[in-house]
Design a protein around this motif. Structure first.
Motif, PDB file in Angstrom:
ATOM      1  N   ALA A  24       0.842  -1.199   0.000  1.00  0.00           N
ATOM      2  CA  ALA A  24       0.000   0.000   0.000  1.00  0.00           C
ATOM      3  C   ALA A  24       0.874   1.245   0.000  1.00  0.00           C
ATOM      4  O   ALA A  24       2.018   1.215   0.442  1.00  0.00           O
ATOM      5  N   PRO A  26       2.483   4.942  -1.863  1.00  0.00           N
ATOM      6  CA  PRO A  26       3.282   5.253  -3.043  1.00  0.00           C
ATOM      7  C   PRO A  26       4.657   4.604  -2.993  1.00  0.00           C
ATOM      8  O   PRO A  26       5.111   4.153  -1.940  1.00  0.00           O
ATOM      9  N   PHE A  74       1.857   7.075  -7.123  1.00  0.00           N
ATOM     10  CA  PHE A  74       0.778   6.470  -6.349  1.00  0.00           C
ATOM     11  C   PHE A  74       0.295   5.145  -6.956  1.00  0.00           C
ATOM     12  O   PHE A  74       0.653   4.797  -8.082  1.00  0.00           O
ATOM     13  N   PRO A  75      -0.497   4.382  -6.190  1.00  0.00           N
ATOM     14  CA  PRO A  75      -0.853   3.027  -6.615  1.00  0.00           C
ATOM     15  C   PRO A  75      -1.463   2.899  -8.007  1.00  0.00           C
ATOM     16  O   PRO A  75      -1.190   1.917  -8.705  1.00  0.00           O
ATOM     17  N   GLU A  76      -2.297   3.873  -8.424  1.00  0.00           N
ATOM     18  CA  GLU A  76      -2.887   3.770  -9.762  1.00  0.00           C
ATOM     19  C   GLU A  76      -1.820   3.691 -10.846  1.00  0.00           C
ATOM     20  O   GLU A  76      -1.919   2.912 -11.793  1.00  0.00           O
ATOM     21  N   ILE A  78       1.429   2.863 -10.308  1.00  0.00           N
ATOM     22  CA  ILE A  78       2.192   1.633 -10.091  1.00  0.00           C
ATOM     23  C   ILE A  78       1.488   0.456 -10.748  1.00  0.00           C
ATOM     24  O   ILE A  78       2.113  -0.366 -11.435  1.00  0.00           O
ATOM     25  N   ASP A  79       0.169   0.361 -10.551  1.00  0.00           N
ATOM     26  CA  ASP A  79      -0.593  -0.749 -11.117  1.00  0.00           C
ATOM     27  C   ASP A  79      -0.596  -0.714 -12.643  1.00  0.00           C
ATOM     28  O   ASP A  79      -0.637  -1.758 -13.296  1.00  0.00           O
ATOM     29  N   ILE A  83       5.767  -1.802 -10.861  1.00  0.00           N
ATOM     30  CA  ILE A  83       6.541  -1.154  -9.798  1.00  0.00           C
ATOM     31  C   ILE A  83       7.965  -0.822 -10.231  1.00  0.00           C
ATOM     32  O   ILE A  83       8.516   0.204  -9.828  1.00  0.00           O
ATOM     33  N   THR A 200      -9.576  -4.179   0.945  1.00  0.00           N
ATOM     34  CA  THR A 200      -8.562  -3.244   0.461  1.00  0.00           C
ATOM     35  C   THR A 200      -9.076  -1.810   0.489  1.00  0.00           C
ATOM     36  O   THR A 200     -10.273  -1.562   0.669  1.00  0.00           O
ATOM     37  N   TYR A 203      -5.628   2.974  -1.301  1.00  0.00           N
ATOM     38  CA  TYR A 203      -4.178   3.104  -1.205  1.00  0.00           C
ATOM     39  C   TYR A 203      -3.444   1.789  -1.474  1.00  0.00           C
ATOM     40  O   TYR A 203      -2.216   1.769  -1.514  1.00  0.00           O
ATOM     41  N   HIS A 204      -4.168   0.703  -1.628  1.00  0.00           N
ATOM     42  CA  HIS A 204      -3.516  -0.585  -1.890  1.00  0.00           C
ATOM     43  C   HIS A 204      -3.169  -0.743  -3.372  1.00  0.00           C
ATOM     44  O   HIS A 204      -3.857  -0.210  -4.245  1.00  0.00           O
ATOM     45  N   ARG A 205      -2.092  -1.471  -3.619  1.00  0.00           N
ATOM     46  CA  ARG A 205      -1.634  -1.740  -4.982  1.00  0.00           C
ATOM     47  C   ARG A 205      -2.301  -3.028  -5.468  1.00  0.00           C
ATOM     48  O   ARG A 205      -1.912  -4.123  -5.079  1.00  0.00           O
TER      49      ARG A 205
END
Length: 221
Positions: A24, A26, A74-76, A78-79, A83, A200, A203-205
């Motif tokens: 979770a 960034p 941020f996670p969006e 990263i997804d 990563i 989730t 903020y979770h990846r």
């Protein structure tokens, strides 16, 4: 004390990231240019320092640096771009934010900083052609365990870690059941048990393996 310089250039920037293995929050990157006169006997790879020592070093580094920059991805994002690419893009963004254009860049790891420039993605910053050409023009060297060898990379690692930890402390207040104030989003047993129990958050990846068996998870806005 760690080494001051790799390239011989005065404006040599060190860059590093923190939070790559988290579930979770960034991934946070930092870049810094230190003056030739900079010295510090306790500065080291941030993972080798206590939270208290990192907190003491942060204002010293910021005050003495010629310039520095920090970036959260941020996670969006990263997804979407994965990563590894997000970690590199964060460091690239930091270089572009620096007040002085580096003459040389040293980066922790084993991947060239100017790899995969200009990824087209929905979230986050889009690089202009001018920015891409600038990043391509700066010679850079990836150094395995560079954060334990060179002052500038170590300083960048401390800034990345402390800024990311501060962010995780803030979002802990919104979702205290995950105890991000303590685990900072890393895949601890406690964090995974909380995901299993509560589902989730934003903020979770979601591209990460949040649970070993990847049970169906609820999602909190």
């Amino acid at each position: 004390m760690l080494e001051k310089n790799f390239s011989g250039f005065i404006l040599e920037s060190g860059t590093d990231e923190a939070g790559r293995g988290c579930l979770a929050g960034p991934v946070t990157a930092a870049a810094i240019i230190l003056p030739e006169t900079f010295e510090n006997q306790i500065l080291n790879d941030s993972k080798q320092l206590s939270e208290k020592t990192r907190a003491l070093l942060k204002p010293i580094i910021e005050k003495q640096a010629l310039c520095f920059a920090v970036t959260h991805l941020f996670p969006e994002e990263i997804d979407e771009i994965n990563i590894l690419n997000a970690s590199m893009k964060g460091m690239q963004e930091c270089i572009l934010k620096l007040k002085h254009v580096p003459e040389y860049i040293i980066v922790d790891g084993n991947r060239a900083l100017n790899a995969k420039l200009g990824l087209k993605n929905t979230f986050g910053k889009q690089f202009s052609s001018t920015e891409i050409e600038l990043l391509k023009s700066i010679p850079n060297k990836s150094i395995i365990k560079g954060d334990a060898k060179y002052l500038s990379i170590a300083a960048a690692s401390v800034l990345a870690k402390t800024y990311r930890d501060e962010y995780m402390d803030q979002i802990h207040e919104e979702f205290p059941m995950y105890n991000w104030k303590q685990n900072k989003g890393y895949p601890t047993k406690e964090h995974r048990e909380a995901i299993k129990k509560y589902g989730t958050t934003k903020y979770h990846r979601m591209s990460f393996r949040l649970l070993p068996d990847q049970l169906t998870l609820d999602f909190f806005e």
